[in-house]
Design an enzyme around this catalytic site. Structure first.
Site, PDB file in Angstrom:
ATOM      1  N   HIS A 263       0.938  -0.955   0.006  1.00 40.92           N
ATOM      2  CA  HIS A 263      -0.006  -0.103  -0.158  1.00 40.92           C
ATOM      3  C   HIS A 263       0.828   1.275  -0.089  1.00 40.92           C
ATOM      4  CE1 HIS A 263      -3.179   2.652   0.778  1.00 40.92           C
ATOM      5  NE2 HIS A 263      -4.049   1.690   0.529  1.00 40.92           N
ATOM      6  N   ASP A 313      -7.877  -5.342  -1.168  1.00 40.53           N
ATOM      7  CA  ASP A 313      -8.297  -5.954  -2.566  1.00 40.53           C
ATOM      8  C   ASP A 313      -8.138  -7.490  -2.171  1.00 40.53           C
ATOM      9  OD1 ASP A 313      -9.397  -3.965  -4.289  1.00 40.53           O
ATOM     10  OD2 ASP A 313      -7.330  -3.321  -4.130  1.00 40.53           O
TER      11      ASP A 313
HETATM   12  C1  LIG Z   1      -0.395  -0.492  -4.221  1.00 42.59           C
HETATM   13  C2  LIG Z   1       1.007  -0.247  -4.717  1.00 42.59           C
HETATM   14  C3  LIG Z   1       0.909   0.147  -6.276  1.00 42.59           C
HETATM   15  C4  LIG Z   1       1.877   0.630  -3.854  1.00 42.59           C
HETATM   16  O1  LIG Z   1       2.983   1.111  -4.501  1.00 42.59           O
HETATM   17  P1  LIG Z   1       4.051   1.929  -3.922  1.00 42.59           P
HETATM   18  O2  LIG Z   1       3.455   2.986  -2.818  1.00 42.59           O
HETATM   19  O3  LIG Z   1       4.554   2.792  -5.080  1.00 42.59           O
HETATM   20  O4  LIG Z   1       4.961   1.095  -3.287  1.00 42.59           O
HETATM   21  P2  LIG Z   1       6.368   0.707  -4.014  1.00 42.59           P
HETATM   22  O5  LIG Z   1       6.047  -0.132  -5.247  1.00 42.59           O
HETATM   23  O6  LIG Z   1       7.208   1.633  -3.847  1.00 42.59           O
HETATM   24  O7  LIG Z   1       6.849  -0.556  -2.931  1.00 42.59           O
HETATM   25  C5  LIG Z   1       7.879  -0.485  -1.785  1.00 42.59           C
HETATM   26  C6  LIG Z   1       8.528  -1.852  -2.280  1.00 42.59           C
HETATM   27  O8  LIG Z   1       7.437  -2.892  -1.728  1.00 42.59           O
HETATM   28  C7  LIG Z   1       7.593  -3.940  -2.766  1.00 42.59           C
HETATM   29  N1  LIG Z   1       6.065  -4.242  -3.160  1.00 42.59           N
HETATM   30  C8  LIG Z   1       4.989  -3.250  -2.784  1.00 42.59           C
HETATM   31  N2  LIG Z   1       4.071  -4.050  -3.225  1.00 42.59           N
HETATM   32  C9  LIG Z   1       4.372  -4.992  -3.730  1.00 42.59           C
HETATM   33  C10 LIG Z   1       3.675  -6.153  -4.133  1.00 42.59           C
HETATM   34  N3  LIG Z   1       2.253  -6.393  -4.302  1.00 42.59           N
HETATM   35  N4  LIG Z   1       4.323  -7.513  -4.355  1.00 42.59           N
HETATM   36  C11 LIG Z   1       5.546  -7.395  -4.251  1.00 42.59           C
HETATM   37  N5  LIG Z   1       6.326  -6.305  -3.994  1.00 42.59           N
HETATM   38  C12 LIG Z   1       5.729  -5.245  -3.621  1.00 42.59           C
HETATM   39  C13 LIG Z   1       8.216  -2.906  -3.907  1.00 42.59           C
HETATM   40  O9  LIG Z   1       8.410  -3.780  -5.029  1.00 42.59           O
HETATM   41  C14 LIG Z   1       9.112  -2.089  -3.417  1.00 42.59           C
HETATM   42  O10 LIG Z   1      10.091  -2.986  -3.192  1.00 42.59           O
HETATM   43  P3  LIG Z   1      11.728  -2.461  -3.126  1.00 42.59           P
HETATM   44  O11 LIG Z   1      11.596  -1.479  -2.450  1.00 42.59           O
HETATM   45  O12 LIG Z   1      12.691  -3.810  -3.019  1.00 42.59           O
HETATM   46  O13 LIG Z   1      11.705  -2.098  -4.754  1.00 42.59           O
HETATM   47  C15 LIG Z   1       1.838  -1.799  -4.889  1.00 42.59           C
HETATM   48  O14 LIG Z   1       1.978  -2.166  -3.274  1.00 42.59           O
HETATM   49  C16 LIG Z   1       1.216  -2.497  -5.753  1.00 42.59           C
HETATM   50  O15 LIG Z   1       1.552  -2.610  -7.037  1.00 42.59           O
HETATM   51  N6  LIG Z   1       0.342  -3.651  -5.331  1.00 42.59           N
HETATM   52  C17 LIG Z   1      -0.125  -4.579  -5.909  1.00 42.59           C
HETATM   53  C18 LIG Z   1      -1.353  -4.084  -6.603  1.00 42.59           C
HETATM   54  C19 LIG Z   1      -2.469  -3.826  -5.534  1.00 42.59           C
HETATM   55  O16 LIG Z   1      -2.506  -4.657  -4.683  1.00 42.59           O
HETATM   56  N7  LIG Z   1      -3.137  -2.804  -5.512  1.00 42.59           N
HETATM   57  C20 LIG Z   1      -4.293  -2.499  -4.838  1.00 42.59           C
HETATM   58  C21 LIG Z   1      -3.801  -1.143  -4.015  1.00 42.59           C
HETATM   59  S1  LIG Z   1      -5.096  -0.916  -2.854  1.00 42.59           S
END
Ligand SMILES: CC(C)(COP(=O)(O)OP(=O)(O)OC[C@H]1O[C@@H](n2cnc3c(N)ncnc32)[C@H](O)[C@@H]1OP(=O)(O)O)[C@@H](O)C(=O)NCCC(=O)NCCS
Length: 376
Positions: A263, A313
């Site tokens: 998140h 979700d």
């Molecule tokens: C929700 C989301 C977009 C948030 O993105 P964000 O704030 O940009 O977080 P980041 O992408 O910077 O994540 C930080 C770290 O956690 C990891 N991470 C975050 N969500 C992850 C996931 N669902 N699966 C695997 N790794 C994840 C990232 O790869 C990153 O790792 P790193 O520092 O080693 O590169 C992201 O967690 C995601 O894509 N989740 C899956 C989709 C989802 O469930 N969306 C619904 C959101 S309510």
């Protein structure tokens, strides 16, 4: 200096406060408030109609107001005949989110107060959309399956009517509870991407329908509301708990995101997860489904490996699946609940009356010599 090289780029607008809001607060420490009320309290004590009233009117209704609001919503769970005609001619293979986006946009053409953009008319418009979006979702599902459309019943509460009009079968007590809580938990969530999109559109003084259309298109993406559908494909791919470890390891090795995890704001568990997890457990247990155990195993393995938590979700997918909702309709169910938050934010944006328009840091070139077409 012509360009903006001194400007700092906040990638992904992380931690940027784009506006003030009184509607909801997403506490990074794992809490969520609607108009100051803790979601943990609301989900136990009020129905979805009260939550909608709260978001749009910024206060809880009195008994009399709630009775009238419930009657208004049921009376507005209808669609113009022209919209039903369009739904009938929509190719059945279209994703329901695409259909919802298009038909919400089309609804503006049949607005009974077309020329009135007053605050009062916009509030009525918001409440009509709260009633009509679930009906649109239910109608496309039924027409797609060659089933007849169903009328809402005055005997049912709003969320119960939605499930009934969608599935065609009455919800039992536990299902009634689950769908109402699902809708309450999905009603609002700060400046998430779709709400922000809605507010950007509203900030240009565009109409409510255009703003909601922007929001639906944004929610559709798998990094936002589209994640719940993807969660279900993952659960469908994994057959037993023994397969979980290798499956997740494989995804992470391929640098793929695990849907339904992580998140932007919560760095601890999403406060909605515990409620959805509880509902998913109950509903799966009744059906002797292994889906809950599988989900718990995934949660454990992902947390061990990445230290991230399930978001709204993940268990929403298991809950909706247990309620008999097909995968493709998970995000439309999310939309049918978030419409109350979207419209509340659109109304607040109109009050704020400021154009949301960030700047960019230009990293392109300057001073290039122009080459005429015949010399390129
Ligand atoms: C929700 C989301 C977009 C948030 O993105 P964000 O704030 O940009 O977080 P980041 O992408 O910077 O994540 C930080 C770290 O956690 C990891 N991470 C975050 N969500 C992850 C996931 N669902 N699966 C695997 N790794 C994840 C990232 O790869 C990153 O790792 P790193 O520092 O080693 O590169 C992201 O967690 C995601 O894509 N989740 C899956 C989709 C989802 O469930 N969306 C619904 C959101 S309510």
């Amino acid at each position: 200096m012509i360009d903006g090289t001194e400007k700092v780029v906040v990638r992904g607008l992380r931690n940027v406060h784009a506006a003030e809001t009184r509607i909801s607060f997403v506490d990074p420490n794992g809490a969520l408030y609607y108009l100051g009320y803790d979601i943990d309290d609301l989900v136990e004590k009020v129905c979805y109609e009260e939550v909608t009233y709260l978001l749009i009117n910024k206060r809880l209704p009195t008994k009399q107001e709630l009775t009238e609001f419930k009657a208004f919503l049921v009376s507005e769970m209808t669609l113009p005949s022209q919209i039903i005609k369009c739904l009938k001619s929509t190719p059945k293979q279209c994703h329901p989110m695409e259909v919802l986006r298009t038909e919400v946009s089309r609804l503006s053409q049949y607005d009974p107060e077309y020329k009135d953009n007053s605050e009062a008319a916009n509030k009525r418009r918001a409440m009509r959309l709260v009633a009509k979006v679930p009906t649109l979702v239910a109608a496309f599902h039924r027409l797609r399956n060659n089933q007849k459309l169903l009328e809402p019943s005055k005997e049912f509460c709003f969320s119960e009517n939605f499930l009934f009009m969608f599935r065609g079968s009455k919800a039992d007590e536990e299902e009634k509870n689950a769908i109402d809580r699902f809708m309450t938990l999905h009603a609002d969530h700060g400046f998430n991407a779709s709400t922000f999109a809605a507010r950007v559109t509203a900030s240009t003084n565009s109409d409510v329908y255009s703003a909601v259309t922007s929001a639906i298109g944004t929610l559709k993406g798998p990094l936002h509301g589209g994640a719940s559908e993807k969660v279900m494909y993952m659960l469908d791919d994994i057959n037993t708990e023994e397969e979980v470890e290798d499956y997740i390891q494989g995804m992470l090795a391929d640098r793929k995101k695990i849907m339904g995890f992580g998140h932007r704001i919560y760095k601890t568990e999403d406060p909605r997860t515990k409620h959805l997890r509880g509902m998913a457990e109950h509903l799966c247990c009744r059906k002797s489904s292994n889906l809950y155990n599988l989900s718990m195993k995934i949660e454990t393995v992902v947390h061990e490996k990445k230290k991230i938590f399930p978001n709204v979700d993940f268990y929403a997918a298991v809950t909706l699946n247990s309620l008999g909702v097909p995968f493709e309709f998970f995000t439309p169910f999310f939309s049918a609940s978030r419409i109350s938050g979207w419209t509340a934010h659109i109304l607040e944006q109109y009050e704020d009356a400021v154009l949301l328009r960030p700047s960019t840091k230009y990293v392109g070139e300057f001073g290039k010599a122009f080459v005429p077409l015949d010399q390129r």
